[in-house]
Scaffold this motif. Structure first.
Motif, PDB file in Angstrom:
ATOM      1  N   TRP A 196     -64.495  14.386  -3.566  1.00 44.12           N
ATOM      2  CA  TRP A 196     -63.361  15.287  -3.313  1.00 44.12           C
ATOM      3  C   TRP A 196     -63.702  16.180  -2.125  1.00 44.12           C
ATOM      4  N   THR A 218     -58.106  20.608  -1.980  1.00 41.82           N
ATOM      5  CA  THR A 218     -56.836  19.995  -2.381  1.00 41.82           C
ATOM      6  C   THR A 218     -57.063  18.634  -3.026  1.00 41.82           C
ATOM      7  N   ASP A 219     -58.138  17.946  -2.640  1.00 40.00           N
ATOM      8  CA  ASP A 219     -58.481  16.680  -3.291  1.00 40.00           C
ATOM      9  C   ASP A 219     -58.888  16.936  -4.746  1.00 40.00           C
ATOM     10  N   ALA A 277     -57.991  19.475  -6.513  1.00 40.27           N
ATOM     11  CA  ALA A 277     -56.793  19.920  -7.230  1.00 40.27           C
ATOM     12  C   ALA A 277     -55.957  18.730  -7.692  1.00 40.27           C
ATOM     13  N   ALA A 278     -55.956  17.670  -6.904  1.00 44.62           N
ATOM     14  CA  ALA A 278     -55.138  16.496  -7.224  1.00 44.62           C
ATOM     15  C   ALA A 278     -55.850  15.512  -8.145  1.00 44.62           C
ATOM     16  N   ALA A 279     -57.119  15.749  -8.416  1.00 44.03           N
ATOM     17  CA  ALA A 279     -57.896  14.814  -9.231  1.00 44.03           C
ATOM     18  C   ALA A 279     -57.473  14.866 -10.691  1.00 44.03           C
ATOM     19  N   GLU A 280     -57.813  13.806 -11.428  1.00 40.75           N
ATOM     20  CA  GLU A 280     -57.624  13.812 -12.872  1.00 40.75           C
ATOM     21  C   GLU A 280     -58.689  14.712 -13.497  1.00 40.75           C
ATOM     22  N   LYS A 318     -61.426  23.020 -12.018  1.00 47.55           N
ATOM     23  CA  LYS A 318     -60.188  22.284 -11.772  1.00 47.55           C
ATOM     24  C   LYS A 318     -58.997  23.248 -11.697  1.00 47.55           C
ATOM     25  N   GLU A 378     -56.587  24.008  -8.420  1.00 46.08           N
ATOM     26  CA  GLU A 378     -55.126  23.904  -8.501  1.00 46.08           C
ATOM     27  C   GLU A 378     -54.470  25.204  -8.045  1.00 46.08           C
ATOM     28  N   ALA A 402     -54.697  25.472  -4.340  1.00 53.17           N
ATOM     29  CA  ALA A 402     -53.811  24.508  -3.682  1.00 53.17           C
ATOM     30  C   ALA A 402     -52.345  24.916  -3.780  1.00 53.17           C
ATOM     31  N   THR A 403     -51.942  25.365  -4.954  1.00 49.11           N
ATOM     32  CA  THR A 403     -50.509  25.615  -5.169  1.00 49.11           C
ATOM     33  C   THR A 403     -50.083  27.051  -4.898  1.00 49.11           C
ATOM     34  N   GLY A 418     -53.726  26.097  -0.280  1.00 48.34           N
ATOM     35  CA  GLY A 418     -54.934  25.327  -0.027  1.00 48.34           C
ATOM     36  C   GLY A 418     -56.042  26.113   0.651  1.00 48.34           C
TER      37      GLY A 418
END
Length: 362
Positions: free
Chosen positions: A71, A75-76, A78-81, A102, A106, A109-110, A114
């Motif tokens: 990651w 942002t990577d 944040a988008a991960a599972e 995590k 998020e 990022a949101t 970011g």
DNA sequence: CAATCGTGGCG
DNA sequence: TCGCCAAGATT
């Protein structure tokens, strides 16, 4: 009688020492580069600081590299599972850190486009970022004059000022001292210098005082024995808890796993079925407490020491003809490395299936 | 404030 | 061998 005077402590000798003796670490920009205005990536600083909470540099290094490779940007992450993050964190301990990591990614990022907040206060409001980490990221990544206090700094300060009040009661006083010592210029290097000093010179046992840049201003060195500091409150005894773990394997080589509750011990991590962990040996620690009936065979006992108790886990193994309906799922033994298995569960599985992991400890 | 929350290495 | 403890946060 000769009076030995103490110099007033200042940041300058420490920074000079740091320029010569700093550790080179994967998340660090060298002081030379920093002097040319190169700043470390806030994402890297934050990630390393969270991993380093109560965790040794040596243990963190491979995890830090793995996370950055997988990651590269916040942002990577944040988008991960979340499950992937938990699995990547497995083995590092204190799993609430991974869940908060995590959540924090998020939020950045949101809610922050970011970009990490660049103030101590803004950082402090994010999940998993407390007083220490907020100050550390603010100072190291954003050049803020924030007072950074971790276990190393507590030790250095307690010796420098011969503070006899026990921890943790002495923390506010120590924080005052650190704040007064923290310079407006190079606050990040100062913080890292204090921590490097604590890690390599002002060590818990047998400190190398003759090499210390504060040797001329250390009250503990002058008055008594620096090793007597910091004074700490007495700690409680570690109770023993007992339980049983059940490793069921199908003819196809699949093992029954399940997910632990999101909060509490090993929260959100993967486990083999286990009983509750209780203070005494009883029926719950025997094969009678298995998740289903089978030809359970004893595979010994695993002892694992957590922060506040010692666990003695009776291991039971059974070969299952066919998958049996149960909570959880059946996972190929060949895919266990990819699971979010904490160390205690790897030990339990390895006791029943010696070849389950490439490296089995215990 | 005190308890909870992992793991591994080292003296 | 075993207690200590490591760039703490959360409740």
């Amino acid at each position: 009688m000769t009076l030995i005077t103490l110099d007033t402590p200042s940041a300058k000798p420490l920074l000079d020492w740091y320029d010569r003796h700093h550790r080179d670490l994967p998340w660090r920009i060298s002081p030379g580069m920093a002097a040319r205005g190169v700043k470390p990536d806030p994402y890297h600083v934050w990630l390393s600081e969270v991993m380093l909470q109560q965790t040794t540099v040596q243990a963190v290094k491979p995890y830090f590299e793995k996370f950055l490779q997988r990651w590269p940007e916040v942002t990577d992450l944040a988008a991960a599972e979340t499950e992937a993050v938990m699995a990547a964190w497995a083995g590092l301990g204190y799993y609430a850190r991974a869940r908060n990591l995590k959540k924090c990614a998020e939020a950045v990022a949101t809610e922050h486009g970011g970009v990490f907040p660049d103030t101590e206060e803004g950082l402090r409001s994010l999940p998993g970022i407390g007083d220490y980490t907020a100050a550390a990221v603010a100072a190291i990544a954003f050049d803020r004059q924030a007072a950074v206090m971790d276990g190393n700094v507590e030790r250095v300060i307690s010796r420098l000022y011969a503070i006899t009040t026990p921890l943790p009661a002495a923390k506010p006083l120590m924080k005052e001292k650190v704040a007064l010592l923290t310079p407006a210029a190079r606050p990040g290097d100062f913080a890292q210098a204090m921590m490097d000093l604590g890690a390599t010179i002002c060590t818990p046992k047998r400190p190398a005082c003759s090499l210390c840049p504060f040797r001329g201003s250390c009250e503990a060195l002058k008055l008594s024995d620096p090793e007597l500091f910091p004074v700490k409150a007495a700690k409680k005894e570690k109770p023993v808890r007992y339980g049983a773990a059940f490793i069921a394997v199908t003819g196809d080589g699949e093992i029954l796993l399940r997910r632990r509750a999101e909060s509490g011990l090993l929260g959100g991590m993967t486990e083999v079925p286990t009983t509750a962990w209780t203070a005494r040996i009883d029926g719950e620690t025997s094969a009678a407490a298995a998740p289903f009936e089978a030809a359970w065979q004893s595979a010994g006992t695993v002892i694992h020491v957590f922060t506040h108790f010692e666990l003695r886990l009776s291991i039971w193994r059974a070969a299952i003809a066919a998958k049996i309906g149960a909570d959880g799922w059946w996972e190929p033994v060949t895919n266990l490395e990819a699971q979010a298995l904490p160390t205690v569960m790897k030990k339990a599985i390895a006791a029943a299936i010696p070849l389950a992991f490439k490296t089995s400890k215990g």
